[in-house]
Each structure stands twice: as structure tokens, then as C-alpha cells.
Design a protein around this motif. Sequence first.
Motif, PDB file in Angstrom:
ATOM      1  N   ARG A 157       0.831  -1.199   0.000  1.00 57.13           N
ATOM      2  CA  ARG A 157       0.000   0.000   0.000  1.00 57.13           C
ATOM      3  C   ARG A 157       0.870   1.255   0.000  1.00 57.13           C
ATOM      4  O   ARG A 157       0.536   2.247  -0.662  1.00 57.13           O
ATOM      5  CB  ARG A 157      -0.944  -0.002   1.199  1.00 57.13           C
ATOM      6  CG  ARG A 157      -1.993  -1.109   1.143  1.00 57.13           C
ATOM      7  CD  ARG A 157      -3.122  -0.897   2.122  1.00 57.13           C
ATOM      8  NE  ARG A 157      -2.675  -0.770   3.500  1.00 57.13           N
ATOM      9  CZ  ARG A 157      -2.480  -1.792   4.323  1.00 57.13           C
ATOM     10  NH1 ARG A 157      -2.662  -3.039   3.884  1.00 57.13           N
ATOM     11  NH2 ARG A 157      -2.115  -1.598   5.574  1.00 57.13           N
ATOM     12  N   HIS A 161       0.596   3.835  -3.000  1.00 63.19           N
ATOM     13  CA  HIS A 161       0.147   5.188  -2.676  1.00 63.19           C
ATOM     14  C   HIS A 161       1.040   6.219  -3.361  1.00 63.19           C
ATOM     15  O   HIS A 161       0.561   7.234  -3.894  1.00 63.19           O
ATOM     16  CB  HIS A 161       0.139   5.390  -1.163  1.00 63.19           C
ATOM     17  CG  HIS A 161      -0.378   6.729  -0.736  1.00 63.19           C
ATOM     18  ND1 HIS A 161       0.443   7.832  -0.576  1.00 63.19           N
ATOM     19  CD2 HIS A 161      -1.641   7.151  -0.468  1.00 63.19           C
ATOM     20  CE1 HIS A 161      -0.288   8.868  -0.216  1.00 63.19           C
ATOM     21  NE2 HIS A 161      -1.553   8.493  -0.136  1.00 63.19           N
ATOM     22  N   THR A 181      -6.437  -4.795   5.321  1.00 59.22           N
ATOM     23  CA  THR A 181      -5.729  -4.771   4.045  1.00 59.22           C
ATOM     24  C   THR A 181      -6.696  -4.525   2.900  1.00 59.22           C
ATOM     25  O   THR A 181      -6.414  -3.740   1.980  1.00 59.22           O
ATOM     26  CB  THR A 181      -4.972  -6.092   3.834  1.00 59.22           C
ATOM     27  OG1 THR A 181      -4.062  -6.298   4.921  1.00 59.22           O
ATOM     28  CG2 THR A 181      -4.177  -6.065   2.538  1.00 59.22           C
ATOM     29  N   GLY A 184      -7.699  -0.935   2.852  1.00 54.07           N
ATOM     30  CA  GLY A 184      -6.585  -0.128   2.377  1.00 54.07           C
ATOM     31  C   GLY A 184      -6.489  -0.131   0.864  1.00 54.07           C
ATOM     32  O   GLY A 184      -6.235   0.915   0.244  1.00 54.07           O
ATOM     33  N   TYR A 185      -6.714  -1.296   0.251  1.00 56.98           N
ATOM     34  CA  TYR A 185      -6.691  -1.381  -1.203  1.00 56.98           C
ATOM     35  C   TYR A 185      -7.879  -0.638  -1.819  1.00 56.98           C
ATOM     36  O   TYR A 185      -7.737   0.051  -2.839  1.00 56.98           O
ATOM     37  CB  TYR A 185      -6.689  -2.832  -1.655  1.00 56.98           C
ATOM     38  CG  TYR A 185      -5.394  -3.564  -1.411  1.00 56.98           C
ATOM     39  CD1 TYR A 185      -4.174  -2.905  -1.530  1.00 56.98           C
ATOM     40  CD2 TYR A 185      -5.381  -4.908  -1.060  1.00 56.98           C
ATOM     41  CE1 TYR A 185      -2.981  -3.568  -1.305  1.00 56.98           C
ATOM     42  CE2 TYR A 185      -4.181  -5.580  -0.844  1.00 56.98           C
ATOM     43  CZ  TYR A 185      -2.992  -4.901  -0.962  1.00 56.98           C
ATOM     44  OH  TYR A 185      -1.798  -5.551  -0.744  1.00 56.98           O
TER      45      TYR A 185
END
Length: 286
Positions: A157, A161, A181, A184-185
Motif C-alpha cells: 500500500r 500510494h 488490508t 486499504g486497497y
Amino acid sequence: MATADTDAFLPEALQFRPSAPLIDIGANLTHESFGRDLEAVIERAQAAQVTTMIVTGTDLAHAEQAVALAKQYSGLYATAGVHPHDASHWNDDLSRSMAALHAMPEVVAVGECGLDFNRNFSTPQQQERAFEAQLALAVESGLPLFLHERDAGQRMREILHAWRDDISQAVVHCFTADRDTLFGYLDLDLHIGLTGWICDERRGHHLRSLVSDIPLTRLMVETDCPYLLPRNLPAKLKGRRHEPALLPWIAREIAQWYGISDAALGAATTQTAQRFFRLPTTPLEE
């Protein structure tokens, strides 16, 4: 339509034809286990309404083979990349070879690339170097990314990013990680690929509560064959080789936990894959 001989490979109970075409976004059809009967495998897939298959290229040799298959068979496309296991092999010559593949019309994504800190067949430093080099190739080509991640969600990530404004789209294929996770994706506007892992009550049960958190516009389905044979099949196969004709059983399992019909899940994931990989529209078959 498959012939009687090709149908015979699958027990009748497994010959499931959904109401709408499906796209298998991750099929390792260059694997040696398909060497003896690939044409029959493709025929069985088409008979099961798996009309489009993205053949995964995990290194230069397999990417070239994937392109060759895409040239030979209608409905097949290829990815081209270097898997993190092989990241130690990355060099300037390999970068140039990959860039040449990415310019071919049969190649619809850069990858399989990413990070795998579970086995570390290449060191984390080598993996990150090869991954960022392939991110640069994705920016150069404009192609979407086909990503691999295992036990490396936070670092993945962080890297994505930093690149997110430059890359087009990316799918985390064979997602098996946890809620944090996943979110976050999704916060990075990534797509998610789900496999038969969700059909495995021993290790995939946690995915069942996460499925409905994935917007249908970000969700795609895949076999990752010949690996990850789903455990929800109503009959046994000879051997353990997975193949694209079994994708409808994975889609059915995902639909059940998503809380929608098989047809709705299939139509949505097919449309999402068509947009993501920029594929021709697949008409509904009679």
C-alpha cells in the motif's frame, strides 16, 4: 461447444453453465499440466460460459507463451510481468523485453508483479526494485496492473500510494488477506480478484464476511488454475488440477456470500473485467 470427449473429463455434476458469460481474469494456462490437453480445456471453459480468459505471464518465458496462446485462441488475452519470486532476475534487458510485450495488442495488463514476503524467494529489496520498475512500465504503457501480494500488505500500500496518481488501474489478484488490508486497497481505488480460496472452509472462511464490502464495480473472479481447486464442488475430479470450466462454481460461492443471484454476480464481474482490461463487450449467448 465442447465435444463428448472433452465433456467426459468433467463429471456431469460439474458441468455447470451459468446464465451469462464469465471472465476468468487469472488462468495459468502456460503451466505444464495443460500441455497435453489445452484445446480441450479451452473448449470446456467455453461450454461453461467462461468465454474470456486472461492468461497470466509470470516471467519472460511464460509471458511470451501467454501471448502466443492469445494469438492462437479467440477469447484469450495475456499479461506480462515478473512475479516477486523471480524478482532477483530483473535487469535492463528484461525491462526492455517486457516493454516490447506490453506494446502487443494481446497483452492487457502489466504483471503478475508485486510483493511476496511469505517465502522471500527473492529478497524484499529485490522485490521492491522489480516492482517499482514494473510500475514505471505500467505508467509508460498505460496498461492496468495485475498484482500479487502475500504477507506484504502494508508495504504494498505504501508503494502504490506513492504511484497512484500515475498508474491507471490495478487489481490485487487472488486476494486472501484481512479486512484492514482490503479496505486499504479499496481506499486506493484498486480492484479485487477472488478465487476458489473463498470455497475453502479451512482457510478462506474469513473472506465470506468481507465479500459484500467490495463494490461490484471493483470485483472480478478468477481460477488461478491449475492451483486452488475449489472445495465446494459437488463431485470429485480425477487428480487435483483446476481449470477455467470450474469458474462458475467459484462465482456461485461468491454470489451466495454477497447475497445476490449467480446471474447478477456474473454479469457485474464480467462488465467490470471488460472495463478494467479494455476488452470487447461479450454478448449474452443463447
